[in-house]
Scaffold this motif. Structure first.
Motif, short mmCIF file in Angstrom:
data_model
loop_
_atom_site.label_atom_id
_atom_site.label_comp_id
_atom_site.label_asym_id
_atom_site.label_seq_id
_atom_site.Cartn_x
_atom_site.Cartn_y
_atom_site.Cartn_z
N ALA B 139 0.76 -1.16 -0.02
CA ALA B 139 0.01 0.10 0.08
C ALA B 139 0.83 1.41 -0.02
CB ALA B 139 -0.82 -0.02 1.38
N ASN B 140 2.06 1.20 0.55
CA ASN B 140 2.79 2.51 0.59
C ASN B 140 3.82 2.48 -0.55
OD1 ASN B 140 4.47 0.18 1.50
ND2 ASN B 140 5.39 1.09 3.24
N LEU B 141 3.90 1.68 -1.61
CA LEU B 141 4.64 1.48 -2.89
C LEU B 141 3.70 1.88 -4.10
CD1 LEU B 141 7.51 0.84 -3.85
CD2 LEU B 141 6.83 -1.61 -3.85
N LEU B 142 4.25 2.91 -4.62
CA LEU B 142 3.47 3.50 -6.21
C LEU B 142 4.83 3.15 -7.01
CD1 LEU B 142 1.72 6.78 -5.13
CD2 LEU B 142 1.06 4.30 -4.62
N ARG B 310 -0.63 18.13 3.59
CA ARG B 310 0.91 18.30 4.10
C ARG B 310 1.37 17.06 4.87
NH1 ARG B 310 0.30 20.91 0.74
NH2 ARG B 310 0.91 23.09 0.35
N ASP B 311 0.43 15.86 4.67
CA ASP B 311 0.71 14.44 5.41
C ASP B 311 0.90 13.63 4.42
OD1 ASP B 311 -2.09 15.00 5.16
OD2 ASP B 311 -2.19 13.07 6.24
N VAL B 312 1.47 12.53 4.71
CA VAL B 312 1.89 11.55 3.48
C VAL B 312 0.50 10.98 3.15
CG1 VAL B 312 2.98 9.38 3.11
CG2 VAL B 312 4.20 10.99 4.38
N GLU B 313 -0.38 10.64 4.19
CA GLU B 313 -1.64 9.89 3.78
C GLU B 313 -2.30 10.93 2.98
OE1 GLU B 313 -3.90 8.81 7.34
OE2 GLU B 313 -5.33 7.97 6.28
N GLY B 314 -2.63 11.93 3.12
CA GLY B 314 -3.34 12.88 2.31
C GLY B 314 -2.81 13.00 1.18
N LEU B 315 -1.45 13.17 0.69
CA LEU B 315 -0.74 13.09 -0.48
C LEU B 315 -1.28 11.69 -1.18
CD1 LEU B 315 2.87 14.70 0.14
CD2 LEU B 315 0.74 15.91 -0.74
N ARG B 316 -1.18 10.71 -0.46
CA ARG B 316 -1.28 9.71 -1.25
C ARG B 316 -2.78 9.03 -1.59
NH1 ARG B 316 -3.74 4.67 0.10
NH2 ARG B 316 -2.66 2.69 -0.67
N LEU B 320 -3.98 8.88 -5.58
CA LEU B 320 -4.69 7.94 -6.01
C LEU B 320 -6.21 8.17 -6.58
CD1 LEU B 320 -3.55 5.21 -3.43
CD2 LEU B 320 -3.04 5.17 -5.89
N SER B 321 -6.51 9.53 -6.32
CA SER B 321 -7.72 9.98 -6.60
C SER B 321 -7.94 10.32 -8.23
CB SER B 321 -8.28 11.14 -5.84
OG SER B 321 -7.41 12.48 -6.39
N ASP B 322 -9.27 10.59 -8.53
CA ASP B 322 -9.30 10.69 -9.99
C ASP B 322 -8.80 12.28 -10.29
OD1 ASP B 322 -10.69 8.35 -10.61
OD2 ASP B 322 -12.55 9.12 -10.28
N ALA B 323 -8.98 13.10 -9.29
CA ALA B 323 -8.50 14.42 -9.38
C ALA B 323 -7.11 14.44 -9.90
CB ALA B 323 -8.68 15.21 -8.11
N PHE B 324 -6.39 13.70 -9.59
CA PHE B 324 -4.94 13.69 -9.88
C PHE B 324 -4.64 13.50 -11.54
CE2 PHE B 324 -0.64 11.74 -10.65
CZ PHE B 324 0.30 12.84 -10.25
N ARG B 325 -3.76 14.53 -11.91
CA ARG B 325 -3.66 14.42 -13.55
C ARG B 325 -2.32 15.11 -13.38
NH1 ARG B 325 -7.73 16.36 -17.98
NH2 ARG B 325 -8.92 14.39 -18.30
N LEU B 326 -1.22 14.46 -13.92
CA LEU B 326 0.10 14.87 -14.21
C LEU B 326 0.39 15.06 -15.59
CD1 LEU B 326 2.98 15.66 -12.75
CD2 LEU B 326 3.33 13.22 -13.39
N ALA B 327 0.94 16.22 -16.05
CA ALA B 327 1.27 16.38 -17.48
C ALA B 327 2.46 15.75 -17.62
CB ALA B 327 1.49 18.01 -17.67
#
Lengths: 323, 390
Positions: B139-142, B310-316, B320-327
């Motif tokens: 779970a902690n490995l992307l 600002r916490d690791v869980e929030g960033l994770r 993993l959410s649909d909102a994340f889009r990286l150019a």
């Protein structure tokens, strides 16, 4: 004896009074040329060589000079549109991609894509007036109709940088969705529209408060959502609509400027970048990078009427009335 | 170019003195002695991977300059032969929680399973093993580099699209060659194809001739084929296969048309700018390993800027959410599969000088995202650590 005389007379008239209509000038990014399209015949009537990798393009207010971002020549070139000759270069900073001319016709604000800088050049003195540190890969360039605020968007930093044109300092940075490509003020100066290519959205700001008024999203059946990548934007002549080029989705979106709802989609060529409106305000011309052509759209009916082959990777477009 | 980056970074530090928040990212590299290969012309660059992390850091630092964050990259190198775990334990004890790692699958799992890594987020920038995205997922490995099966699927789509469906395979003797070969076989089956023949390349001591003289005979008895697949993941013998085959056929796999997470020949979709920045900073072409590390650091920056967490869980959660889009300069936004932590990414199929195609190729459809036609899809996933269901 009579006939040849008439013929000579006719030829003489043709030379004296060009019969062609208004013009759309299109930069061909991978051909190092500009194509000139006649808005009456919808044919390419001239092709002029430019510097390397021409992208952004705009006319001076009197249409006597054409400014061209020759990105890989690291110069903004000034062309005499009557002769097609390059008159001189302006100091542009490295890798100029896009620019915008101040309403007073004097200053060019140039995005230096590789250097994270906005360069301000005085077109009269040909001197750099200011250089402003902005985010990485600056591209979209807008200016408020009163000339007070210049907007630079940075593609990698994902921001619209609001630059005060008096002090040439950034007064605000507003975050937008990923890879902002283009910034356009509404003609009344009250709104700023910013397109985000990878985010797939257009963000509309209140120009005074710089607060976000809304976000426009796009949807087309049978087109992957990731392919709906807004790039160029253009307000319709009556300012009631905004045309948004959707890149690899090969369509323009027609957005109602007031409600910010998408009214229609128009099929154009492949990977549509930017647009120009004919001086008589009846036709819209789109540059289609991948298909190497320009789509002509009748603005009243919102229907494409013709596709015109240009050079390779047409990028920018600018209109000029009959010279 | 370099000058402007220096300026950007200096400004970021300047802002810190005025009270910006600091965000620490760690790049951990397990260095290995490169295995011997037939050609001794090209040594792998010493900064492979970390150069991508450094570039992305300079980019997110430029954003941070405007948004009030200062990003700091701590680099840790574990030399060949040195024990891995004590080194990474020390880094975790020092407070590292966002880790970009270049290490083997085994070492990645050892790291991810450390108690101190329980509240860390680890980005696998280079390991292609499918098991890390399957039964051995954590779970902690992307994962910001494509798996072997994603690369194999990219190639299968290409073969199918070209209707080059008569395929044979030659594979080298190394475990990574067999792993790629296995991924290719599984992928061909997934797309309704099969190998017509397969041979193992054994470069043993009895060989009395150079490879270029050996290849014609070695390939002579292969069944008739459209495309010759080569599994040679170390870059050992494969380079000598082209133009030396018994029948004239194109190559694909580890040589010829190569499915890669990234390559120096990718130039569309603004990639020319990224390549230019990378060349200026590192003095060489950007490779898959660099891109994996770049994407990890860029993803962290994007998540910090957008999520407000600002916490690791929030960033994770945000990543993993649909909102994340990286150019990611590959024409399609990059995101993460919320069932196994793999980054969705197009796979360029490249030759030495050009992109032949970019998978997913047009026509390969998917109910969710066409990027999910590459690699193990949710219904087949053996990963149980992410809690996502269809």
């Amino acid at each position: 004896m009579k006939r040849p005389c008439l013929l000579i007379l006719a030829l003489g008239l043709t030379a004296a009074m060009p019969v062609h209509g208004d013009e759309i000038w299109v930069t061909n990014e991978l051909d190092d040329t500009v194509s000139v399209i006649d808005t009456d015949t919808l044919e390419v009537i001239a092709t002029h060589p430019t510097g390397q990798r021409p992208r952004g393009v705009t006319f001076s207010r009197d249409f006597k000079r054409l400014y061209i971002c020759a990105s890989d020549s690291n110069a903004v070139q000034v062309m005499d549109p009557d002769s097609g000759e390059i008159l001189h270069d302006l100091p542009s900073g490295a890798d100029p991609e896009q620019f915008i001319l101040s309403p007073d016709d004097r200053l060019l604000y140039i995005a230096n894509e590789d250097d994270a800088i906005t360069t301000v050049v005085d077109t009269a003195t040909r001197k750099v007036v200011a250089q402003i540190d902005v985010g990485i890969e600056p591209e979209g360039m807008g200016i408020s109709p009163d000339g007070r605020i210049q907007i630079t968007t940075s593609e990698t930093t994902n921001m619209a940088h609001w630059i005060d044109t008096q002090s040439h300092e950034i007064i605000a940075n507003t975050l937008v969705d990923a890879r902002p490509r283009h910034a356009e003020f509404s003609p009344d100066g009250r709104e700023l529209w910013v397109s985000s290519e990878i985010g797939g959205t257009v963000t509309v700001f209140d120009a005074e408060s710089r607060s976000e008024l809304g976000k426009i999203r796009f949807a087309l059946p049978n087109v992957r959502p990731e392919q709906l990548q807004p790039v160029g934007m253009k307000f319709s002549p009556d300012a009631s609509k905004v045309f948004v080029a959707l890149g690899p989705a090969n369509h323009l979106a027609v957005v109602d400027a007031a409600s910010r709802e998408v009214l229609d989609y128009i099929l154009v060529g492949r990977r549509v970048w930017h647009m120009a409106i004919s001086p008589d305000q009846t036709q819209l011309f789109t540059t289609n990078g991948v298909s190497g052509d320009v789509t002509v759209i009748d603005i009243a009916s919102q229907k494409p009427v013709k596709t015109i082959k240009t050079g390779r990777f047409p990028w920018g477009a600018a209109a000029r009335p009959t010279p | 170019m370099n000058g402007s980056f220096a300026t950007a970074i200096a400004l970021a530090f300047h802002a810190t003195m005025a009270g910006a928040e600091q965000i620490r990212i760690d790049m951990i590299e397990r260095r290995v002695t490169p295995p011997p290969i037939l050609s001794n012309m090209i040594a792998p660059p010493g900064d492979l991977g970390v150069a991508g992390a450094r570039l992305a850091l300079s980019e997110i630092a430029a954003t941070g300059k405007f948004t009030g964050q200062e990003y700091v990259l701590h680099e840790t190198v574990v030399p060949p032969g040195a024990p891995f775990l004590p080194a990474v334990e020390e880094v975790l004890d020092d407070g590292a929680r966002l880790l970009v790692v270049k290490a083997s699958a085994k070492e990645l799992l050892q790291l991810a399973d450390l108690p101190a890594a329980g509240d860390a987020l680890i980005f696998n920038a280079t390991a292609q093993d499918d098991r890390l995205r399957g039964g051995d997922c954590r779970a902690n490995l992307l994962h910001t580099t494509p798996s072997l099966s994603m690369r194999a699927d990219a190639l299968s789509q290409f073969a199918l699209k070209k209707q080059w469906t008569d395929l044979v395979l030659i594979k080298g003797p190394n475990p990574e060659d067999e792993a790629f070969a296995a991924a290719l076989r599984a992928s061909l089956e997934k797309f309704g194809m099969a190998l017509k023949g397969e041979k193992a390349w054994a470069f043993d001591a009895n060989m009395r001739r150079v490879a270029s003289a050996e290849i014609p005979l070695f390939t002579q008895d292969l069944p008739e084929h459209d495309l010759l697949l080569v599994a040679d993941e170390r870059g050992d013998y494969g380079r000598y296969v082209a133009y030396n085959t018994w029948v004239p056929r194109p190559l694909a796999g580890s040589e010829g048309i190569v499915p890669q997470g990234w390559s120096g020949v990718v130039e569309q979709w603004g990639a020319a700018q990224l390549q230019g920045r990378f060349r200026d900073a590192a003095g060489r072409e950007m490779r898959s390993e660099d891109f994996g590390a770049w994407a990890a650091v860029a993803a962290i920056g994007e998540a910090v800027t957008r999520s407000g967490a600002r916490d690791v869980e929030g960033l994770r959660d945000y990543l993993l959410s649909d909102a994340f889009r990286l150019a990611g300069y590959l024409g399609t936004p990059l995101s993460f599969r919320n069932w196994n932590g793999q980054m969705r990414q197009p796979i360029p199929l490249v030759t030495e000088r050009a992109v032949v195609g970019t998978a997913p190729l047009e026509g390969f459809l998917h109910e969710r995202s066409e990027l999910d036609t590459l690699g193990k899809d949710l219904p087949d996933s053996e990963c149980m650590q992410f809690g996502a269901t269809q």
